[in-house]
Design an enzyme around this catalytic site. Structure first.
Site, short mmCIF file in Angstrom:
data_model
loop_
_atom_site.label_atom_id
_atom_site.label_comp_id
_atom_site.label_asym_id
_atom_site.label_seq_id
_atom_site.Cartn_x
_atom_site.Cartn_y
_atom_site.Cartn_z
N ASP A 71 0.82 -1.21 0.00
CA ASP A 71 0.00 0.00 0.00
C ASP A 71 0.85 1.26 0.00
O ASP A 71 2.03 1.26 0.38
CB ASP A 71 -0.90 0.03 1.24
CG ASP A 71 -2.10 -0.88 1.11
OD1 ASP A 71 -2.15 -1.67 0.15
OD2 ASP A 71 -3.00 -0.81 1.98
N ASP A 72 0.18 2.36 -0.40
CA ASP A 72 0.70 3.73 -0.24
C ASP A 72 1.85 4.07 -1.19
O ASP A 72 2.56 5.05 -0.96
CB ASP A 72 1.18 4.00 1.19
CG ASP A 72 0.13 3.70 2.23
OD1 ASP A 72 -1.06 3.78 1.89
OD2 ASP A 72 0.49 3.38 3.38
N HIS A 215 3.96 -2.63 3.03
CA HIS A 215 4.17 -1.26 2.54
C HIS A 215 5.56 -1.14 1.94
O HIS A 215 6.55 -1.49 2.59
CB HIS A 215 4.01 -0.25 3.69
CG HIS A 215 2.65 -0.27 4.31
ND1 HIS A 215 2.31 -1.18 5.30
CD2 HIS A 215 1.54 0.48 4.08
CE1 HIS A 215 1.04 -0.98 5.67
NE2 HIS A 215 0.56 0.02 4.94
#
Length: 287
Positions: A71-72, A215
């Site tokens: 993510d991100d 992440h």
């Protein structure tokens, strides 16, 4: 007594007889020694290299699979992560934020070029449960547009920030004809920032057809990835993109995957809540 004239003539004849065969032999020797001209060989055509065979797609109905999702991103370590994935013949799914696609377009394009899945994780990472339906729509649309501009492809799935899901998010997902992908196992990499802890947490949560949350802006995640992929593959896992998991190809707009993830009360514990104390270093600080 012979006449001097006859002696001279006889000598001349003798010299002629001696010199004649010598010249003939020399000429014959030169002719024999001269190499015979040979036909010029035609250059042989270079063999045409066969294109490398494409690896066969993994059939996760027949083998044990797991999906690592990030993510991100694209995070600032994404290039190192992509190199590791390529070396281990592994595929992943990246849920991208539009703001980081804009600032790191080369990484986003590389993800697509190397065959990984890409999903929409909003533009600025707000809580969808705290903004209007128009705000949700705008966050997702802006990300769709920037990803398509940079990579040539649209994201095909949505992961709402923090995994926070409500009816408005499902309504927008249905409008955009996109399913929603959550997870059923975490790494807590954002919280521990420890290679050992990340490694242990992922292996603890690993299961067949599992979807693991990670992440690519966490340095320790990227550093431990070679060791982690080796361990998963030794356990018989094929590390694949979400789209390869059973059931993923038949998802309809606004469907939630994996099954039961939306009802998992422990889901939020795997994701940063967005409170300042949750981050030793936020994705923005790491850009």
């Amino acid at each position: 007594m012979k006449s001097p004239i006859r002696i001279v003539l006889a000598g001349s004849c003798a010299l002629g007889l001696l010199s004649a065969p010598t010249a003939a032999w020399a000429e014959q020797h030169r002719t024999a020694a001269a190499p015979k001209p040979t036909a010029t060989a035609k250059p042989s055509a270079k063999p045409t290299a066969k294109p490398a065979a494409k690896p066969k797609p993994v059939d996760c109905t027949k083998v044990k699979c797991i999906a690592l999702t990030f993510d991100d991103g694209p995070g600032k370590y994404a290039d190192k992560l992509l190199a590791t994935l390529k070396k281990h013949n592994a595929k992943a799914t990246f849920f991208l934020e539009g703001q980081y696609v804009k600032s790191r377009p080369a990484f986003a394009k590389q993800m697509v070029d190397e065959g990984h899945d890409i999903g929409n994780h909003s533009y600025t990472h707000p809580r969808f449960t705290e903004i209007s339906i128009d705000g949700i729509r705008e966050e997702l649309k802006k990300t769709q547009d920037i990803v398509k501009k940079v990579t040539g492809k649209y994201p095909t799935t949505i992961r709402p920030p923090y995994g926070l899901l409500d009816d408005d998010t499902k309504t927008v997902a249905a409008e955009m004809k996109m399913p929603i992908v959550l997870w059923n196992g975490g790494s807590r990499d954002w919280a521990t920032r420890s290679e050992k802890a990340i490694y242990d947490e992922v292996l603890k949560n690993a299961k067949r057809d599992g979807v693991i949350l990670m992440h690519d802006w966490v340095a320790q995640t990227v550093t431990v990835m070679p060791k982690l992929l080796t361990a998963l593959q030794k356990q018989g896992y094929h590390v694949v993109a979400v789209s390869s998991l059973p059931g993923a190809k038949t998802l309809k707009p606004a469907d939630v995957f994996p099954a039961g993830a939306a009802e998992d009360k422990d889901l939020s514990a795997d994701s940063p809540t967005g409170d300042p104390d949750d981050f030793a270093e936020s994705p923005a600080d790491g850009s």
